[in-house]
Scaffold this active site. Structure first.
Site, PDB file in Angstrom:
ATOM      1  N   GLU A 111     -28.649   5.150   3.712  1.00  0.00           N
ATOM      2  CA  GLU A 111     -28.926   5.275   5.147  1.00  0.00           C
ATOM      3  C   GLU A 111     -28.858   3.935   5.868  1.00  0.00           C
ATOM      4  OE1 GLU A 111     -31.402   8.457   6.859  1.00  0.00           O
ATOM      5  OE2 GLU A 111     -32.894   6.846   7.026  1.00  0.00           O
ATOM      6  N   LYS A 131     -30.370   2.186   8.790  1.00  0.00           N
ATOM      7  CA  LYS A 131     -31.601   2.379   9.556  1.00  0.00           C
ATOM      8  C   LYS A 131     -31.941   1.100  10.309  1.00  0.00           C
ATOM      9  CE  LYS A 131     -35.280   5.050   8.247  1.00  0.00           C
ATOM     10  NZ  LYS A 131     -36.322   5.488   7.306  1.00  0.00           N
ATOM     11  N   LYS A 149     -27.996  12.191  10.951  1.00  0.00           N
ATOM     12  CA  LYS A 149     -29.435  12.337  10.722  1.00  0.00           C
ATOM     13  C   LYS A 149     -30.124  12.453  12.081  1.00  0.00           C
ATOM     14  CE  LYS A 149     -33.011  11.677   7.669  1.00  0.00           C
ATOM     15  NZ  LYS A 149     -33.410  10.304   7.321  1.00  0.00           N
ATOM     16  N   GLU A 197     -33.496  20.449   4.931  1.00  0.00           N
ATOM     17  CA  GLU A 197     -34.649  19.658   4.503  1.00  0.00           C
ATOM     18  C   GLU A 197     -35.920  20.486   4.429  1.00  0.00           C
ATOM     19  OE1 GLU A 197     -35.237  15.513   5.964  1.00  0.00           O
ATOM     20  OE2 GLU A 197     -37.049  16.354   6.862  1.00  0.00           O
ATOM     21  N   ASN A 249     -38.110  16.335   1.261  1.00  0.00           N
ATOM     22  CA  ASN A 249     -38.655  15.156   1.921  1.00  0.00           C
ATOM     23  C   ASN A 249     -40.019  14.828   1.328  1.00  0.00           C
ATOM     24  OD1 ASN A 249     -39.638  13.189   3.760  1.00  0.00           O
ATOM     25  ND2 ASN A 249     -38.280  13.998   5.339  1.00  0.00           N
ATOM     26  N   GLU A 277     -35.650  12.807  -0.814  1.00  0.00           N
ATOM     27  CA  GLU A 277     -35.585  11.972   0.388  1.00  0.00           C
ATOM     28  C   GLU A 277     -36.914  11.252   0.639  1.00  0.00           C
ATOM     29  OE1 GLU A 277     -33.183  15.573   2.712  1.00  0.00           O
ATOM     30  OE2 GLU A 277     -34.839  14.520   3.695  1.00  0.00           O
ATOM     31  N   SER A 278     -36.818  10.026   1.068  1.00  0.00           N
ATOM     32  CA  SER A 278     -37.945   9.214   1.561  1.00  0.00           C
ATOM     33  C   SER A 278     -38.789   8.600   0.451  1.00  0.00           C
ATOM     34  CB  SER A 278     -38.869  10.015   2.477  1.00  0.00           C
ATOM     35  OG  SER A 278     -38.189  10.508   3.606  1.00  0.00           O
TER      36      SER A 278
END
Length: 264
Positions: free
Chosen positions: A53, A55, A114, A163, A184, A214-215
């Site tokens: 990503e 960001k 996103k 998600e 997530n 994710e994350s």
């Protein structure tokens, strides 16, 4: 009201203000049909596939270093990413469709738009700007809305990352026959992350579905702690933006996939 609720209200305001119509009129259309799909990349790779990503800002992170995004995307591709995630929310994440449009032409990798999608016109704009994949968040959509937007996006030739945040949302994603599901690891109320949330959610997985964690993934140890869940990939942003040695760090995250151990 959570941050997520606040963002959704903001998106509704943009819809009312014809923001997306204006972007469709002003942005040049980008054709990315020549790019290999993300799912086909997963199918042809026995190692974990990284969605890297780009960001610039986050409501929960204040120390993301400034990077030249064109340079960063080339490094991501060079060191083994399978797809690129580009944030298009301007207010909360300092993203833009202009950035997506510009950067998609600088890589052969598929681009994930996103954003917080609640309307078909956002899907139209993502495709127009050069995305290959869009994100749909189960938590902010009814099941009927999710199914409607999922079918619309796939009819446009886009892949969809659905998600989920808990087992109930995972079941909904399975019920609409999502092929690509992201778990997530962020708590939606407190916005804190726990990587091992992936293990708690993916106790049973479906054959032929691809799962992405994710994350909150910051180290190789984080990846090692969830690889046995049967994930096919991971979406990683903050730690990649911060790391000084992507040539070593990004390849080290691409562990051997462990296969479908919990298939039902």
């Amino acid at each position: 009201m959570t941050i997520l609720d606040e963002i959704v209200e903001y998106k509704k305001g943009l819809l009312d203000d014809n923001y997306y119509e204006q972007k469709l009129e002003t942005l040049e259309k980008i054709d990315v049909q020549h790019k290999t799909s993300f799912i086909s990349r997963i199918n042809n790779d026995d190692r974990l596939n990284i969605i890297a990503e780009l960001k610039a800002k986050s409501p929960t992170v204040s120390d993301i270093p400034k990077r030249d995004m064109a340079t960063q995307i080339k490094l991501y591709e060079q060191y083994g990413a399978s797809a690129i995630s580009i944030l298009t929310d301007e207010k909360y994440f300092d993203g833009s469709y202009e950035r997506l449009q510009s950067l998609t032409t600088k890589t052969t990798l598929p681009i994930l738009c996103k954003d917080f999608i609640i309307d078909k016109i956002q899907i139209d704009l993502a495709k127009h700007a050069g995305a290959s994949i869009v994100l749909l968040i189960v938590n902010i959509l009814s099941k009927a809305e999710l199914k409607n937007l999922y079918d619309y996006a796939t009819s446009k030739g886009l892949e969809v990352l659905v998600e989920v945040h808990d087992k109930a949302e995972l079941e909904i994603a399975h019920e609409i026959n999502a092929e690509l599901i992201g778990v997530n690891n962020r708590d939606l109320k407190r916005f804190v992350t726990d990587v091992k949330h992936t293990n708690e959610i993916l106790t049973t997985i479906k054959p032929n579905v691809k799962y992405i964690s994710e994350s909150g993934i910051r180290t190789i140890e984080d990846v090692e702690s969830i690889i046995d869940s049967g994930i096919d990939g991971a979406l990683i942003g903050e730690s990649l933006m911060k790391h000084p040695n992507l040539d070593e760090f990004l390849p080290s995250l691409r562990l051997q996939k462990q296969g479908d151990q919990h298939v039902y």
